[in-house]
Enzyme design. Structure first.
Site, PDB file in Angstrom:
ATOM      1  N   ASP A  81      41.380  39.190  47.958  1.00 56.02           N
ATOM      2  CA  ASP A  81      40.715  38.766  48.725  1.00 56.02           C
ATOM      3  C   ASP A  81      41.819  37.750  49.956  1.00 56.02           C
ATOM      4  OD1 ASP A  81      39.302  37.248  47.546  1.00 56.02           O
ATOM      5  OD2 ASP A  81      38.113  37.479  49.089  1.00 56.02           O
ATOM      6  N   GLU A 176      36.667  36.132  45.611  1.00 51.58           N
ATOM      7  CA  GLU A 176      36.727  35.050  45.268  1.00 51.58           C
ATOM      8  C   GLU A 176      35.625  34.064  46.865  1.00 51.58           C
ATOM      9  OE1 GLU A 176      38.304  30.572  45.647  1.00 51.58           O
ATOM     10  OE2 GLU A 176      38.582  32.271  47.118  1.00 51.58           O
TER      11      GLU A 176
END
Ligand SMILES: [Zn+2]
EC number: 3.4.11.4
Length: 410
Positions: A81, A176
Site C-alpha cells: 500500500d 502498513e
C-alpha cells in the site's frame, strides 16, 4: 528477465492507496490489484506455492537448494500500500537518466522541485538514474521499491542455482501505512525464523531500533454548577485540562527533541465543564525512559488537581508497541548478517534508529525478529518522493547476499 526498474515502473502505476477510515481488511480492495500481479509473477518465476490469502497477504516460498540442514528460514517483507497523505492514482513515473545535479522540476506541477540541499541524500546521486513522479502524485517508492527489489532478488535466485541458500519466505503485506499491516498476518503459516523488512532509506542503512510507545488517557471529573451560581463551587474540567497542558515541559515535546530523546505529546482533547479527556502518546527508546515520562505526567496531573480539591482524575496507560531492539539484541546474527552482506558489496553499513514504529517492531514482538534494511526510498509520503535505480540494484544484491550468508554460516 525484467530489471528491478522495469518491475518498479510497473508496480507504481497501480494505485494501492490504503484508507485509515475504512473498516474493511484490507482497507482498500485495490491493493489486491498489485498483490494478484505479484502472485502471478512469482508463479511465472517458478515459485510454486505463491498465493494471496483472504486478507490480502501474499505468501511465497523459495525452497532451499543447499545440502546443509538447519539453515534458519529467512523472510523478506514489504508492503504494497501507499500513504493516504498524497494520492497514488495515475502515477506517471519519470526516469531522469544520468542526473547531472540540476534542479528536477516536476512537469505536471512546476512548483514541485527536487533540489540538492533541500532533500537529504540527493547530493549523493549525481550520475545516477533518479525516478520521480510527475508532480501531482506520490511516487510510491515507499514501499514499491522494496517490493520490486524482493521480486528481482527472487528472480535472480531462481535463475542462479549456483548460489546456495536456505528456505526463503516472501511476505507482501497490505495496510502498513494505516498501521494495520501485521493485523492479520499468519506467522505460523509463514514459518520463518527471522525476517527483514525492505522499507528503509539511504543505501547501506539498517534500522534495528524503534521507539517504545504507550498511550495515556487522563479523564478529569470536575465539579459542575450553573455558572450564575458557581461562586466557590465550580471546578471546570476544561480549565483543569488546560492547566495540565500548560504545565508540560517544552523540553520533552516532539518539537524540542531529536535522535534518542523521547517525548510526551498530547494528541486529543475533548470535554465539557463537568468532564474532560486528554489523550497523549508517550515515546522513548527505553522502557525506563517511557515510565519516567509517564510518572512525570502523573505528577503534573496530581499537582494541578491539588488546586481543585473536589475534582478527580483517572490516569490510564495503554501499551502500544516496544522497541524492536529488545528482541533483536537476543538474535545479534540477524543484524550482523545484513551488515556483512553490505560490507561484501563495498558499503559502509550504518545503523539507524526510527523515531516511530514499524511493522518490523510489531513482527519482532510477534515472534519474527525483523530489522529494516534500505530500499533507497526518499522523501516518503510527498510529491517529491524519489528513488535511484542504482540504489535499488544495490538493495537487490544485498538481499541475495543475505540469503547466501545465512547458508554459509549454517
Ligand atoms: Zn513504508
Amino acid at each position: 528477465m525484467s530489471s528491478v526498474l522495469d518491475r518498479f515502473l510497473q508496480y507504481v502505476k497501480i494505485d494501492t492507496q490504503s484508507d485509515p477510515d475504512s473498516d474493511t481488511f484490507p482497507s482498500t480492495s485495490k491493493q489486491k490489484d498489485l498483490s494478484e500481479l505479484l502472485v502471478s509473477q512469482l508463479l511465472e518465476l517458478g515459485v510454486q506455492d505463491a498465493h494471496l490469502d483472504e486478507h490480502g497477504y501474499v505468501y511465497a516460498t523459495v525452497p532451499s537448494n543447499s545440502d546443509k540442514t538447519g539453515i534458519p528460514v529467512i523472510c523478506f517483507c514489504s508492503h504494497v500500500d501507499t500513504s493516504p497523505d498524497v494520492t497514488g492514482a495515475n502515477v506517471k513515473p519519470i526516469v531522469h537518466k544520468n542526473w547531472n545535479g540540476a534542479d528536477i522540476i516536476l512537469p505536471d506541477d512546476p512548483t514541485q522541485v527536487l533540489r540538492i540541499g533541500e532533500l537529504h541524500d540527493l547530493d549523493q546521486q549525481i550520475g545516477h538514474d533518479i525516478v520521480t513522479a510527475s508532480g501531482t502524485t506520490l511516487l510510491g517508492a515507499d514501499n514499491k521499491a522494496g517490493v520490486a527489489e524482493i521480486m528481482a532478488a527472487v528472480e535472480f535466485l531462481q535463475t542462479h542455482p549456483e548460489i546456495k541458500h536456505g528456505t526463503i519466505k516472501i511476505l507482501f503485506t497490505p495496510d502498513e501505512e494505516v498501521g494495520r499491516g501485521t493485523e492479520k498476518v499468519d506467522l505460523e503459516k509463514l514459518g520463518a525464523d527471522f525476517g527483514y523488512t525492505v522499507d528503509g532509506e539511504a543505501v547501506g542503512t539498517l534500522e534495528d531500533e524503534t521507539f517504545s510507545a504507550d498511550g495515556v488517557k487522563i479523564t478529569i471529573h470536575g465539579v459542575s454548577t450553573h455558572p450564575g451560581y458557581a461562586l466557590d463551587k465550580l471546578e471546570n474540567a476544561l480549565k483543569i485540562a488546560g492547566n495540565i497542558l500548560a504545565a508540560l515541559p517544552r523540553a520533552i515535546s516532539p518539537e524540542a527533541t531529536k535522535d534518542k530523546e523521547g517525548f510526551i505529546h498530547p494528541v486529543q482533547m475533548e470535554g465539557i465543564q463537568e468532564k474532560a479527556v486528554l489523550s497523549f502518546i508517550i515515546r522513548d527508546f527505553t522502557a525506563t525512559g517511557l515510565h519516567e515520562k509517564e510518572a512525570l505526567l502523573k505528577e503534573i496531573t496530581d499537582d494541578v488537581l491539588r488546586q481543585f480539591p473536589n475534582s478527580t482524575a483517572e490516569f490510564k496507560v495503554t501499551e502500544q508497541y516496544r522497541n524492536m531492539k529488545e528482541v533483536l539484541d537476543l538474535h545479534p546474527e540477524v543484524t550482523e548478517n545484513a551488515f556483512l552482506a553490505m560490507k561484501r558489496l563495498g558499503m559502509n553499513p550504518v545503523q539507524r534508529s526510527i523515531r516511530g514504529g514499524t511493522d518490523g517492531s510489531r513482527l519482532s514482538f510477534m515472534g519474527l525478529p525483523c530489522p529494516n534494511i534500505f530500499a533507497g526510498e526518499h522523501a516518503f509520503h510527498s510529491r517529491l518522493e524519489w528513488v535511484s535505480v542504482q540504489d535499488m540494484e544495490k538493495a537487490v544484491e544485498v538481499i541475495v547476499n543475505i540469503c547466501r550468508i545465512w547458508e554459509e554460516k549454517a
